[in-house]
Motif scaffolding. Structure first.
Motif, PDB file in Angstrom:
ATOM      1  N   LEU A  95      20.036  -7.383   8.528  1.00 20.47           N
ATOM      2  CA  LEU A  95      20.317  -8.687   8.166  1.00 20.47           C
ATOM      3  C   LEU A  95      21.523  -8.775   7.122  1.00 20.47           C
ATOM      4  N   GLY A  96      21.827  -7.513   6.575  1.00 23.44           N
ATOM      5  CA  GLY A  96      23.017  -7.560   5.759  1.00 23.44           C
ATOM      6  C   GLY A  96      24.331  -8.094   6.095  1.00 23.44           C
ATOM      7  N   PRO A  97      24.911  -7.810   7.061  1.00 22.91           N
ATOM      8  CA  PRO A  97      26.209  -8.319   7.493  1.00 22.91           C
ATOM      9  C   PRO A  97      26.255  -9.793   7.732  1.00 22.91           C
ATOM     10  N   HIS A  98      24.924 -10.468   7.750  1.00 27.43           N
ATOM     11  CA  HIS A  98      24.866 -11.818   8.093  1.00 27.43           C
ATOM     12  C   HIS A  98      24.625 -12.748   6.994  1.00 27.43           C
ATOM     13  N   LEU A  99      24.697 -12.058   5.753  1.00 29.71           N
ATOM     14  CA  LEU A  99      24.424 -12.964   4.503  1.00 29.71           C
ATOM     15  C   LEU A  99      25.434 -13.963   4.466  1.00 29.71           C
ATOM     16  N   LEU A 100      24.860 -15.113   4.150  1.00 31.06           N
ATOM     17  CA  LEU A 100      25.760 -16.560   3.736  1.00 31.06           C
ATOM     18  C   LEU A 100      26.843 -16.905   4.931  1.00 31.06           C
ATOM     19  N   GLU A 101      26.601 -16.100   6.274  1.00 31.20           N
ATOM     20  CA  GLU A 101      27.684 -16.586   7.182  1.00 31.20           C
ATOM     21  C   GLU A 101      27.750 -17.839   7.511  1.00 31.20           C
ATOM     22  N   ASP A 102      26.854 -18.678   7.431  1.00 26.93           N
ATOM     23  CA  ASP A 102      26.884 -20.020   7.808  1.00 26.93           C
ATOM     24  C   ASP A 102      27.217 -20.879   6.493  1.00 26.93           C
ATOM     25  N   LEU A 103      27.461 -20.355   5.509  1.00 29.12           N
ATOM     26  CA  LEU A 103      27.585 -21.060   4.188  1.00 29.12           C
ATOM     27  C   LEU A 103      29.044 -21.862   4.051  1.00 29.12           C
ATOM     28  N   CYS A 104      28.977 -22.959   4.052  1.00 30.43           N
ATOM     29  CA  CYS A 104      30.520 -23.845   4.195  1.00 30.43           C
ATOM     30  C   CYS A 104      30.680 -24.196   2.585  1.00 30.43           C
ATOM     31  N   LEU A 105      31.473 -23.414   2.052  1.00 30.24           N
ATOM     32  CA  LEU A 105      31.828 -23.898   0.512  1.00 30.24           C
ATOM     33  C   LEU A 105      33.203 -23.639   0.585  1.00 30.24           C
ATOM     34  N   GLU A 106      34.006 -24.483   0.006  1.00 33.43           N
ATOM     35  CA  GLU A 106      35.678 -24.455  -0.263  1.00 33.43           C
ATOM     36  C   GLU A 106      35.820 -22.849  -1.018  1.00 33.43           C
ATOM     37  N   GLY A 107      36.651 -21.942  -0.613  1.00 34.28           N
ATOM     38  CA  GLY A 107      37.019 -21.024  -1.191  1.00 34.28           C
ATOM     39  C   GLY A 107      35.968 -19.765  -0.781  1.00 34.28           C
ATOM     40  N   PHE A 108      34.983 -19.976  -0.266  1.00 33.54           N
ATOM     41  CA  PHE A 108      33.908 -18.979   0.273  1.00 33.54           C
ATOM     42  C   PHE A 108      34.335 -18.139   1.506  1.00 33.54           C
ATOM     43  N   ILE A 109      34.185 -17.132   1.460  1.00 32.02           N
ATOM     44  CA  ILE A 109      34.635 -16.321   2.868  1.00 32.02           C
ATOM     45  C   ILE A 109      33.341 -15.470   3.084  1.00 32.02           C
ATOM     46  N   PRO A 110      32.637 -15.700   4.083  1.00 32.34           N
ATOM     47  CA  PRO A 110      31.571 -14.817   4.499  1.00 32.34           C
ATOM     48  C   PRO A 110      31.891 -13.357   4.809  1.00 32.34           C
ATOM     49  N   GLY A 111      31.374 -12.579   4.220  1.00 35.10           N
ATOM     50  CA  GLY A 111      31.492 -10.992   4.294  1.00 35.10           C
ATOM     51  C   GLY A 111      32.447 -10.676   3.132  1.00 35.10           C
ATOM     52  N   ARG A 112      33.369 -11.272   2.704  1.00 34.49           N
ATOM     53  CA  ARG A 112      34.412 -10.721   1.819  1.00 34.49           C
ATOM     54  C   ARG A 112      34.096 -11.321   0.265  1.00 34.49           C
ATOM     55  N   SER A 113      33.524 -12.520   0.268  1.00 31.04           N
ATOM     56  CA  SER A 113      33.019 -13.080  -1.046  1.00 31.04           C
ATOM     57  C   SER A 113      32.026 -12.354  -1.823  1.00 31.04           C
ATOM     58  N   THR A 114      31.124 -11.862  -0.900  1.00 28.49           N
ATOM     59  CA  THR A 114      29.958 -11.003  -1.605  1.00 28.49           C
ATOM     60  C   THR A 114      30.184  -9.835  -1.694  1.00 28.49           C
TER      61      THR A 114
END
Length: 174
Positions: A35-54
């Motif tokens: 599950l790890g690589p997919h954390l928050l991957e569908d979150l749409c939030l200005e400035g948030f980049i899935p995989g990088r922001s976390t």
């Protein structure tokens, strides 16, 4: 016991749901690690980049009704395998919050006025939180700005967290 201190990820939105935390298409995975690589991957939030922001974050601060949606344990597991063991929010979906405690993780509710102040004063990439679980105090720091915030947990939730989660608690008592 897990690490409850570290760098903070601010997610400035209410109603972040379990499908955004871990998309349903990954619920067939048989290990938490998958599950790890997919954390928050569908979150749409200005400035948030899935995989990088976390990356290099251990704590999430968010708004109201965090973890709403389905009752899947996969949502806390996705945080856990990414080293995020604390979520601080104005409120939580009841089942998500209990799943966090069952996994030995912290889901801490703070009043809206405090959450607002955290976003206003501390929503910077260099913000850290140090957690004193015994005294139930967060020490939040960004640059030369520091403050302590008291929090409270239900007694059994604290015991679950200190035990490492429900399974560890049960193993030690039964």
């Amino acid at each position: 016991m897990k690490n409850f201190s570290g760098n903070v990820l601010f997610l400035d939105r209410s109603d972040i749901n379990t499908d955004e935390i871990i998309p349903a298409k990954y619920l067939t995975e048989i290990t938490k690690e998958a599950l790890g690589p997919h954390l928050l991957e569908d979150l749409c939030l200005e400035g948030f980049i899935p995989g990088r922001s976390t990356r290099d974050k251990q704590i999430v601060v968010s708004r109201a009704n965090f973890g709403c949606g389905s009752s899947r344990e996969h949502a806390p597991w996705a945080f856990e395998v990414n080293g995020i063991h604390v979520v601080i929010a104005e409120s939580f979906a009841r089942i998500f919050r209990q799943n966090m405690f069952n996994c030995g993780m912290l889901a801490v509710e703070l009043p809206a006025v405090i959450i607002d102040r955290l976003f206003q004063d501390y929503a910077h990439p260099e913000t850290t939180v140090t957690t004193n679980l015994k005294q139930q105090i967060f020490k939040i720091s960004a640059g030369d700005q520091t403050e302590e915030i008291q929090f409270s947990l239900p007694e059994f939730a604290r015991v679950l967290v200190e035990s490492g989660g429900w399974l560890e608690y049960a193993d030690s008592r039964y």
